[in-house]
Design an enzyme around this catalytic site. Sequence first.
Site, PDB file in Angstrom:
ATOM      1  N   GLY A  46      80.641 -80.749  84.192  1.00 22.91           N
ATOM      2  CA  GLY A  46      82.069 -80.540  83.937  1.00 22.91           C
ATOM      3  C   GLY A  46      82.586 -79.248  84.557  1.00 22.91           C
ATOM      4  CB  CYS A  47      81.349 -75.790  84.445  1.00 22.62           C
ATOM      5  SG  CYS A  47      81.478 -75.607  82.647  1.00 22.62           S
TER       6      CYS A  47
END
Length: 156
Positions: A46-47
């Site tokens: 996600g990051c």
Amino acid sequence: MSENRLSVGDTAPDFTAPTDDATFTLADLRGKKVILYFYPAAMTPGCTTQACDFRDSLDVLHASGYEVVGISKDSPAKLAQFREQEGLTFTLVSDEDRAIQEAYGAWGMKKLYGKEVEGSIRSTVVLDEEGKVAVAQYNVKATGHVAKLRRDLGLD
């Protein structure tokens, strides 16, 4: 949840912290619009998606006068690896003691896989040229967040 959440019109807390290759001081960007985005951990799916979305939107953001600064609890060495691996060209700040995240309301209790845990809260705080909060968004989604932010800022 954190009780330090910022609201529109608040003065953003100033800070100085290490980056992957230098030291960053928020006050040095006074006179510019700044997007501070807080993320849990470099090189996680996600990051990475979110960082790459900011990277891919930099031309549009810079053309509208915005600087982008990513902040996480990662060490400067891990941030350097993240920058290299993903071709990131904006500032990455290391907040290992979580002081910046706590000051901005981006550290606290959150849900992770159905459990309450303490950790980084994916958040974005946009500052105006005077260092005042123009936008404060907490618990944002990694995927699609940058596109939504661009719409919210009237850039699309």
